[in-house]
Design a protein around this motif. Structure first.
Motif, PDB file in Angstrom:
ATOM      1  N   LEU A 279     -26.754 -47.451 -25.949  1.00 32.23           N
ATOM      2  CA  LEU A 279     -28.144 -47.678 -26.321  1.00 32.23           C
ATOM      3  C   LEU A 279     -28.238 -49.038 -26.992  1.00 32.23           C
ATOM      4  O   LEU A 279     -27.748 -49.226 -28.105  1.00 32.23           O
ATOM      5  N   HIS A 280     -28.867 -49.984 -26.297  1.00 32.18           N
ATOM      6  CA  HIS A 280     -29.020 -51.355 -26.798  1.00 32.18           C
ATOM      7  C   HIS A 280     -30.500 -51.627 -27.055  1.00 32.18           C
ATOM      8  O   HIS A 280     -31.271 -51.822 -26.115  1.00 32.18           O
ATOM      9  N   LEU A 281     -30.878 -51.652 -28.330  1.00 30.32           N
ATOM     10  CA  LEU A 281     -32.261 -51.953 -28.699  1.00 30.32           C
ATOM     11  C   LEU A 281     -32.316 -53.075 -29.729  1.00 30.32           C
ATOM     12  O   LEU A 281     -33.350 -53.291 -30.364  1.00 30.32           O
ATOM     13  N   GLY A 282     -31.234 -53.794 -29.896  1.00 26.90           N
ATOM     14  CA  GLY A 282     -31.182 -54.856 -30.899  1.00 26.90           C
ATOM     15  C   GLY A 282     -32.092 -56.020 -30.573  1.00 26.90           C
ATOM     16  O   GLY A 282     -32.476 -56.246 -29.426  1.00 26.90           O
ATOM     17  N   ASN A 283     -32.454 -56.776 -31.614  1.00 25.66           N
ATOM     18  CA  ASN A 283     -33.257 -58.001 -31.464  1.00 25.66           C
ATOM     19  C   ASN A 283     -34.605 -57.731 -30.812  1.00 25.66           C
ATOM     20  O   ASN A 283     -34.992 -58.368 -29.830  1.00 25.66           O
ATOM     21  N   ASN A 284     -35.322 -56.766 -31.354  1.00 18.89           N
ATOM     22  CA  ASN A 284     -36.692 -56.480 -30.956  1.00 18.89           C
ATOM     23  C   ASN A 284     -37.563 -56.462 -32.217  1.00 18.89           C
ATOM     24  O   ASN A 284     -37.159 -56.981 -33.269  1.00 18.89           O
ATOM     25  N   ASN A 285     -38.750 -55.880 -32.102  1.00 23.11           N
ATOM     26  CA  ASN A 285     -39.652 -55.769 -33.256  1.00 23.11           C
ATOM     27  C   ASN A 285     -39.919 -54.310 -33.591  1.00 23.11           C
ATOM     28  O   ASN A 285     -40.992 -53.950 -34.073  1.00 23.11           O
ATOM     29  N   MET A 286     -38.935 -53.469 -33.359  1.00 25.88           N
ATOM     30  CA  MET A 286     -39.104 -52.039 -33.555  1.00 25.88           C
ATOM     31  C   MET A 286     -39.009 -51.686 -35.036  1.00 25.88           C
ATOM     32  O   MET A 286     -38.425 -52.422 -35.837  1.00 25.88           O
ATOM     33  N   SER A 287     -39.576 -50.547 -35.389  1.00 29.27           N
ATOM     34  CA  SER A 287     -39.653 -50.161 -36.806  1.00 29.27           C
ATOM     35  C   SER A 287     -39.574 -48.645 -36.923  1.00 29.27           C
ATOM     36  O   SER A 287     -39.321 -47.936 -35.948  1.00 29.27           O
ATOM     37  N   GLY A 288     -39.821 -48.160 -38.134  1.00 32.02           N
ATOM     38  CA  GLY A 288     -39.778 -46.722 -38.382  1.00 32.02           C
ATOM     39  C   GLY A 288     -38.376 -46.224 -38.657  1.00 32.02           C
ATOM     40  O   GLY A 288     -37.408 -46.990 -38.673  1.00 32.02           O
ATOM     41  N   GLU A 289     -38.271 -44.921 -38.883  1.00 37.73           N
ATOM     42  CA  GLU A 289     -36.978 -44.314 -39.156  1.00 37.73           C
ATOM     43  C   GLU A 289     -36.295 -43.909 -37.854  1.00 37.73           C
ATOM     44  O   GLU A 289     -36.946 -43.597 -36.862  1.00 37.73           O
ATOM     45  N   LEU A 290     -35.005 -43.915 -37.893  1.00 32.21           N
ATOM     46  CA  LEU A 290     -34.233 -43.509 -36.731  1.00 32.21           C
ATOM     47  C   LEU A 290     -34.359 -42.000 -36.570  1.00 32.21           C
ATOM     48  O   LEU A 290     -34.144 -41.245 -37.523  1.00 32.21           O
ATOM     49  N   TYR A 302     -21.797 -46.472 -27.668  1.00 31.12           N
ATOM     50  CA  TYR A 302     -22.225 -47.781 -28.176  1.00 31.12           C
ATOM     51  C   TYR A 302     -23.690 -47.674 -28.581  1.00 31.12           C
ATOM     52  O   TYR A 302     -24.536 -47.255 -27.790  1.00 31.12           O
ATOM     53  N   ILE A 303     -23.995 -48.107 -29.811  1.00 32.15           N
ATOM     54  CA  ILE A 303     -25.377 -48.147 -30.267  1.00 32.15           C
ATOM     55  C   ILE A 303     -25.606 -49.441 -31.041  1.00 32.15           C
ATOM     56  O   ILE A 303     -24.827 -49.782 -31.941  1.00 32.15           O
ATOM     57  N   SER A 304     -26.636 -50.186 -30.654  1.00 32.58           N
ATOM     58  CA  SER A 304     -27.007 -51.409 -31.364  1.00 32.58           C
ATOM     59  C   SER A 304     -28.500 -51.385 -31.671  1.00 32.58           C
ATOM     60  O   SER A 304     -29.328 -51.354 -30.742  1.00 32.58           O
ATOM     61  N   LEU A 305     -28.814 -51.387 -32.952  1.00 30.26           N
ATOM     62  CA  LEU A 305     -30.197 -51.470 -33.422  1.00 30.26           C
ATOM     63  C   LEU A 305     -30.393 -52.745 -34.228  1.00 30.26           C
ATOM     64  O   LEU A 305     -31.366 -52.891 -34.962  1.00 30.26           O
ATOM     65  N   ARG A 306     -29.507 -53.686 -34.069  1.00 27.56           N
ATOM     66  CA  ARG A 306     -29.476 -54.906 -34.866  1.00 27.56           C
ATOM     67  C   ARG A 306     -30.795 -55.677 -34.820  1.00 27.56           C
ATOM     68  O   ARG A 306     -31.452 -55.761 -33.788  1.00 27.56           O
ATOM     69  N   ASN A 307     -31.155 -56.253 -35.964  1.00 28.60           N
ATOM     70  CA  ASN A 307     -32.264 -57.202 -36.063  1.00 28.60           C
ATOM     71  C   ASN A 307     -33.589 -56.601 -35.596  1.00 28.60           C
ATOM     72  O   ASN A 307     -34.245 -57.102 -34.687  1.00 28.60           O
ATOM     73  N   ASN A 308     -33.972 -55.519 -36.252  1.00 29.59           N
ATOM     74  CA  ASN A 308     -35.292 -54.933 -36.097  1.00 29.59           C
ATOM     75  C   ASN A 308     -35.868 -54.717 -37.494  1.00 29.59           C
ATOM     76  O   ASN A 308     -35.465 -55.415 -38.436  1.00 29.59           O
ATOM     77  N   SER A 309     -36.782 -53.795 -37.613  1.00 27.39           N
ATOM     78  CA  SER A 309     -37.364 -53.491 -38.935  1.00 27.39           C
ATOM     79  C   SER A 309     -37.280 -52.006 -39.224  1.00 27.39           C
ATOM     80  O   SER A 309     -38.192 -51.404 -39.805  1.00 27.39           O
ATOM     81  N   ASP A 323     -17.270 -39.640 -29.577  1.00 27.65           N
ATOM     82  CA  ASP A 323     -16.951 -40.750 -28.672  1.00 27.65           C
ATOM     83  C   ASP A 323     -17.469 -42.094 -29.168  1.00 27.65           C
ATOM     84  O   ASP A 323     -17.204 -43.127 -28.531  1.00 27.65           O
ATOM     85  N   LEU A 324     -18.207 -42.105 -30.269  1.00 25.11           N
ATOM     86  CA  LEU A 324     -18.799 -43.351 -30.754  1.00 25.11           C
ATOM     87  C   LEU A 324     -17.704 -44.346 -31.131  1.00 25.11           C
ATOM     88  O   LEU A 324     -16.832 -44.060 -31.937  1.00 25.11           O
ATOM     89  N   SER A 325     -17.772 -45.534 -30.520  1.00 23.90           N
ATOM     90  CA  SER A 325     -16.750 -46.543 -30.797  1.00 23.90           C
ATOM     91  C   SER A 325     -17.335 -47.809 -31.425  1.00 23.90           C
ATOM     92  O   SER A 325     -16.645 -48.485 -32.179  1.00 23.90           O
ATOM     93  N   ILE A 326     -18.589 -48.160 -31.110  1.00 25.78           N
ATOM     94  CA  ILE A 326     -19.203 -49.371 -31.665  1.00 25.78           C
ATOM     95  C   ILE A 326     -20.610 -49.023 -32.138  1.00 25.78           C
ATOM     96  O   ILE A 326     -21.417 -48.486 -31.377  1.00 25.78           O
ATOM     97  N   ALA A 327     -20.905 -49.374 -33.397  1.00 26.06           N
ATOM     98  CA  ALA A 327     -22.219 -49.103 -33.974  1.00 26.06           C
ATOM     99  C   ALA A 327     -22.662 -50.314 -34.787  1.00 26.06           C
ATOM    100  O   ALA A 327     -21.939 -50.772 -35.679  1.00 26.06           O
ATOM    101  N   ASP A 328     -23.849 -50.833 -34.467  1.00 26.22           N
ATOM    102  CA  ASP A 328     -24.383 -52.008 -35.151  1.00 26.22           C
ATOM    103  C   ASP A 328     -25.782 -51.687 -35.665  1.00 26.22           C
ATOM    104  O   ASP A 328     -26.738 -51.586 -34.887  1.00 26.22           O
ATOM    105  N   PHE A 329     -25.891 -51.526 -36.993  1.00 26.93           N
ATOM    106  CA  PHE A 329     -27.174 -51.234 -37.644  1.00 26.93           C
ATOM    107  C   PHE A 329     -27.648 -52.411 -38.498  1.00 26.93           C
ATOM    108  O   PHE A 329     -28.532 -52.257 -39.340  1.00 26.93           O
ATOM    109  N   SER A 330     -27.090 -53.582 -38.297  1.00 25.40           N
ATOM    110  CA  SER A 330     -27.316 -54.712 -39.200  1.00 25.40           C
ATOM    111  C   SER A 330     -28.733 -55.276 -39.093  1.00 25.40           C
ATOM    112  O   SER A 330     -29.445 -55.076 -38.112  1.00 25.40           O
ATOM    113  N   MET A 331     -29.130 -56.000 -40.142  1.00 25.50           N
ATOM    114  CA  MET A 331     -30.395 -56.731 -40.211  1.00 25.50           C
ATOM    115  C   MET A 331     -31.596 -55.814 -40.015  1.00 25.50           C
ATOM    116  O   MET A 331     -32.459 -56.019 -39.166  1.00 25.50           O
TER     117      MET A 331
END
Length: 702
Positions: A279-290, A302-309, A323-331
């Motif tokens: 799931l790649h949703l990084g670098n968008n303008n998304m918001s709210g709670e996960l 793989y999950i990337s939510l990087r650089n949203n709000s 099975d989760l190996s890479i997770a990016d929740f930054s910014m």
């Protein structure tokens, strides 16, 4: 008996040779027509870009034995695979005349021109891959009224195809019941996503990332229910991710909509995509709670939510994803403590939590992450650095640890040694600001390559053991309160002395990129510049001439210290330098005469010192402005609008020579005058003597 056996063997061998010659005869080779079509393709390649094929594709030989060509049992050409052969030139439409061709792969070459429609609309081609070339043109040119071709895989990614990517994509492609994969990524397509792609009922892979697509995700797209991979990253898409539509793609394993302009929340229905792996949703303008339902995606790797709000307490989400190996929740704006459930992800390799509002410290359970290699915690509100370090040392596979901008005002742990971090290669504990000294336990990190302790309040001197970190090639200890001389031991950093040492760097990609600056990211450690940053401290003394040993240095910054003396001539040995900053010190004297041989310099600053003489000229130095030299009143040169008629350097040098030679000159002059005086006295005496003698002789004669 023996003669009969020998005769039998000879006869048998003769029959074998005859059979081989029979099978190798022209009658069993590829047809003359197909050979001609292949040679037409060869002829369209540019001279020098087909030299490898010229050795194999020879007229009159069996084309089924040519490099990259495969044939059926009836000797008709079935496949052509010429990937990464350095081919240049154009693709000849004559390949479309190969009536039995099923697989054509010309990827990773330098082919240009258009893609012949004879290949896209071919009656037998199933897989067509021309990715990573320089092809161009518009897909509209490929339309046809003929019945749909059997094409299943079309990969034209990484080319220069242009035109509006609209519903005008050739209908003959989409109506093909067997079409399964379409890759249009990394081209120059624009406009909206076509609405007719739902007609590709068997389409499993759809990729069009890195283009200029805009608009929203059309509802028709979500009716292509066979889709397993939907990938549109790095475009200009906007709108929300409609949960009622997403749920229709129950077969999705990859959803990549990163780096667009999507807004809104992640829908709750995402949890119904039970097969979802990425799931790649990084670098968008998304918001709210996960949504809590994300925990239902049990196959997620793989999950990337990087650089949203995104907001909310991330610890509410159950991340027990085996099975989760890479997770990016930054910014984002996540709060709370680091989720306890994340420690149950035994296969987690990379975790980035940087630039959020996490607080507190790690649970001791983080030691369960035996596979963890990459951890970024930068810019949060974590506390108790000593406990964090003692906890993380149990992660034996950790190679990258970034935890700057935390632990505000705490003391740098000063324990003599820490049992752990034996595989650590990157360590950043910058901008905290920590007090104390550079700790001895760092000397035990023998695999360390990059060390950043900048922007703290560390005191003391640079420890001599720093040169024993034999893999270290990037050191940043700038903006601290360090003092003393720059030790010569620092000049013995092995990785900065010879290119052969730099070759020892691991070429493998990092699990996640390191974002070192907003505009710079690195996926390879070897891509980092060899750097020595000592600026903004309290160092004194001179620049050691041994600095000339560090021939691999690219960045050298000694600015804002109290260094004195001259710039050593040995600095000219650093021919790889790109950045040289000695500004705001007390350096004196003239520039080394061969400084202009540093041809790769892009940044040069020696402002606010006490340098004198002409500024360097030639090469890169003709590109630097007067700001590189400001604050040195005794410098001159055209860039400073100060003429060097008799340069201060020459005047100083001459005055020094004059001063040092005055006693010698006076001695020579005085000695010469004395000799002349003695000579004059001797000559006068001689004349008087001769005159007296002449007067005496006549008297004697008389």
């Amino acid at each position: 008996m023996l003669q009969h056996q020998q005769k039998f063997i000879m006869t048998f061998l003769g029959l074998v040779v005859l059979l081989l010659l029979t099978f190798a005869s022209p009658n069993s080779s590829c047809t003359g027509k197909e050979q001609r079509f292949l040679l037409d393709f060869l002829a369209q390649l540019s001279h020098g870009g087909n030299s490898g094929l010229n050795m194999s594709w020879v007229h009159g030989t069996d084309c089924c034995a040519w490099e990259g060509v495969t044939c059926r049992g009836d000797n008709t050409v079935m496949g052509i695979s010429l990937t990464s052969k350095g081919l240049t030139g154009r693709i000849s439409p004559s390949l479309g005349n190969l009536s039995g061709l099923m697989n054509l792969n010309l990827s990773h070459n330098s082919l240009h021109g258009s893609l012949p429609k004879e290949l896209v609309l071919h009656s037998t081609i199933v897989v067509l891959d021309v990715s990573f070339n320089q092809l161009e043109g518009s897909l509209q040119d490929l339309q046809s009224l003929n019945p749909g071709p059997p094409l299943q895989v079309l990969n034209i990614s990484s080319n220069f195809f242009t035109g509006q990517f609209t519903g005008e994509i050739p209908a003959s492609i989409c109506v093909s019941p067997s079409f399964t994969e379409l890759d249009l990524s990394r081209n120059q397509f624009s406009s909206n996503i076509p609405q007719g792609l739902d007609d590709c009922s068997m389409l499993r892979v759809l990729k069009a990332g890195h283009n200029n697509l805009s608009g929203i995700l059309p509802h028709e797209l979500f009716r292509a229910t066979s889709l397993e991979q939907l990938s549109f990253p790095n475009n200009g898409l906007h709108g929300v991710l409609d949960g009622s539509q997403v749920v229709k793609l129950s077969n999705l394993t990859v959803l990549d909509l990163g780096s667009n302009g999507l807004s809104g929340e992640v829908p709750d229905s995402i949890g119904q995509l039970r097969r979802l792996e990425e799931l790649h949703l990084g670098n968008n303008n998304m918001s709210g709670e996960l949504p809590l339902t994300i925990g239902n995606c049990t196959n997620l790797r793989y999950i990337s939510l990087r650089n949203n709000s995104f907001t909310g307490d991330l610890s509410k989400v159950n991340f027990t994803l085996l099975d989760l190996s890479i997770a990016d929740f930054s910014m984002n704006y996540f709060t709370g403590t680091i989720p306890e459930s994340i420690y149950a992800c035994n296969n987690l390799i990379a975790l980035r939590l940087a630039y959020n509002n996490f607080h507190g410290q790690f649970s001791s359970k983080i030691g369960n992450l035996r596979s963890l290699s990459f951890l970024s915690l930068t810019n949060n509100s974590l506390t108790n650095i000593e406990d964090v370090i003692q906890t993380l040392r149990r992660c034996k596979n950790l190679t990258t640890l970034l935890m700057g901008s935390n632990f505000k005002g705490e003391i740098m742990p000063q324990v003599k040694s820490i049992d752990g971090f034996q595989n650590l290669e990157v360590l950043s504990i910058d901008t905290c600001p920590l007090v104390g000294q550079i700790p001895l336990w760092l000397s035990k990190l023998t695999k360390l390559k990059i060390l950043d302790l900048s922007s703290n309040q560390l005191t003391g001197s640079i420890p001599s053991w720093i040169s024993r970190l034999h893999f270290l090639f990037f050191l940043d200890i700038s903006s601290n309160r360090l003092l003393g001389d720059i030790p010569t031991a620092l000049m013995k950093m092995t990785m900065l002395q010879a290119e052969m040492n730099a070759e020892k760097l691991d070429p493998e990609f990092l699990e996640l990129p390191i974002y070192w600056t907003p505009s710079r990211q690195y996926r390879l450690l070897g891509a980092f510049p060899a750097a020595l940053h000592l600026g903004n401290n309290k160092f004194t003394g001179t620049i050691p001439p041994e600095i000339g040993q560090m021939k691999m240095l690219m960045y050298l910054n000694f600015s804002s210290n109290s260094l004195s003396g001259e710039i050593p001539q040995e600095i000219c040995n650093l021919t790889s330098l790109q950045v040289l900053d000695f500004s705001n010190n007390q350096l004196t004297g003239a520039f080394p005469s061969t400084l202009s041989e540093l041809h790769f310099l892009s940044t040069f600053n020696v402002s606010y010192n006490e340098l004198e003489g002409p500024v360097p000229t030639g090469g890169q130095f003709d590109t630097f402005s007067n700001s590189s030299y400001i604050g040195n009143p005794n410098l001159c040169g055209d860039v400073l609008s100060k003429h060097c008629s008799t340069t201060p350097r020459d005047q100083t040098f001459s005055s020094r020579q004059h001063s040092s030679r005055l006693p010698i000159i006076f001695g020579v002059i005085f000695g010469g005058l004395s000799a002349l005086a003695l000579l004059a006295c001797f000559l006068i005496a001689r004349l008087v003597y001769n005159d007296h003698t002449e007067n005496l002789v006549p008297l004697q004669r008389r």
